[in-house]
Design a protein around this motif. Structure first.
Motif, short mmCIF file in Angstrom:
data_model
loop_
_atom_site.label_atom_id
_atom_site.label_comp_id
_atom_site.label_asym_id
_atom_site.label_seq_id
_atom_site.Cartn_x
_atom_site.Cartn_y
_atom_site.Cartn_z
N UNK A 133 31.35 20.39 38.74
CA UNK A 133 31.46 21.69 39.42
C UNK A 133 30.12 22.39 39.25
N UNK A 134 29.44 22.63 40.38
CA UNK A 134 28.19 23.38 40.35
C UNK A 134 28.36 24.61 41.24
N UNK A 147 41.98 28.95 47.61
CA UNK A 147 42.76 28.12 46.69
C UNK A 147 43.29 26.87 47.39
N UNK A 148 43.18 26.80 48.70
CA UNK A 148 43.58 25.60 49.44
C UNK A 148 42.80 24.38 48.98
N UNK A 149 41.63 24.59 48.42
CA UNK A 149 40.81 23.48 47.96
C UNK A 149 41.54 22.65 46.91
N UNK A 150 42.49 23.26 46.21
CA UNK A 150 43.26 22.55 45.19
C UNK A 150 44.17 21.48 45.79
N UNK A 162 37.24 28.85 33.46
CA UNK A 162 38.38 28.12 32.88
C UNK A 162 37.89 27.03 31.92
N UNK A 163 38.78 26.59 31.07
CA UNK A 163 38.46 25.49 30.16
C UNK A 163 38.70 24.18 30.89
N UNK A 222 41.67 24.56 39.30
CA UNK A 222 40.56 23.62 39.47
C UNK A 222 40.32 22.84 38.18
N UNK A 223 40.51 23.49 37.06
CA UNK A 223 40.28 22.82 35.77
C UNK A 223 41.37 21.79 35.46
#
Length: 155
Positions: free
Chosen positions: A120-121, A85-88, A132-133, A111-112
């Motif tokens: 996002x791939x 979750x650090x990527x956020x 997520x939406x 992320x959404x």
């Protein structure tokens, strides 16, 4: 922004504290990428990619003119593990490609909600849970994840 740290990954040392030891201070984005790499058990090719104390010099990263990480492309790297979750914390991130690996996690919450995010791939992995939406302008590819479900729209 910098983070004082001294990291050892695959017997290679990165950064340092600010007390005169060898190395230099970690760029905050580079430190975040170390945390992301830890989710993949930091494969050797990743640690061998680090040769400078800036995230923008990594071969799988693209940065904008202000040196913000805007793209991470780790497609087809035989990665196992999870996405931290650090990527956020990479708030300017626009493109994230983890396709064709062996990742087994849920799409990180939040992320959404990233403002600049456009692609996002995560195709051909083992993601699970619900997709997520995302806002309509995000190009999303999650095919090939048999345990990942698209949420049904509420009427």
């Amino acid at each position: 922004m910098s983070i004082s740290s001294y990291l050892e990954v695959n017997n290679k040392y990165f950064c340092s504290n600010n007390l005169g030891t060898s190395g230099s201070t970690c760029d905050a984005q580079e430190y975040i990428l170390f945390e992301v790499a830890a989710g993949f058990e930091c494969p050797l090719f990743l640690s061998n990619s680090w040769y400078d104390d800036s995230a923008c010099f990594l071969p799988f990263v693209a940065c904008d003119p202000e040196d913000n990480v805007v793209e991470i492309n780790l497609a087809r790297k035989h990665l196992f593990g999870t996405i931290s979750s650090s990527i956020l914390q990479l708030t300017k991130l626009q493109i994230l490609n983890f396709s064709n690996n062996h990742l087994y996690c849920q799409i990180p919450d939040g992320l959404s909600n990233m403002y600049d995010f456009t692609v996002l791939d995560i195709s051909n992995n083992n993601f699970s849970g619900n997709v997520p939406t995302f806002v309509p302008n995000v190009r999303l590819n999650y095919s090939g994840n048999p345990f990942l479900k698209k949420k049904e729209r509420q009427h």
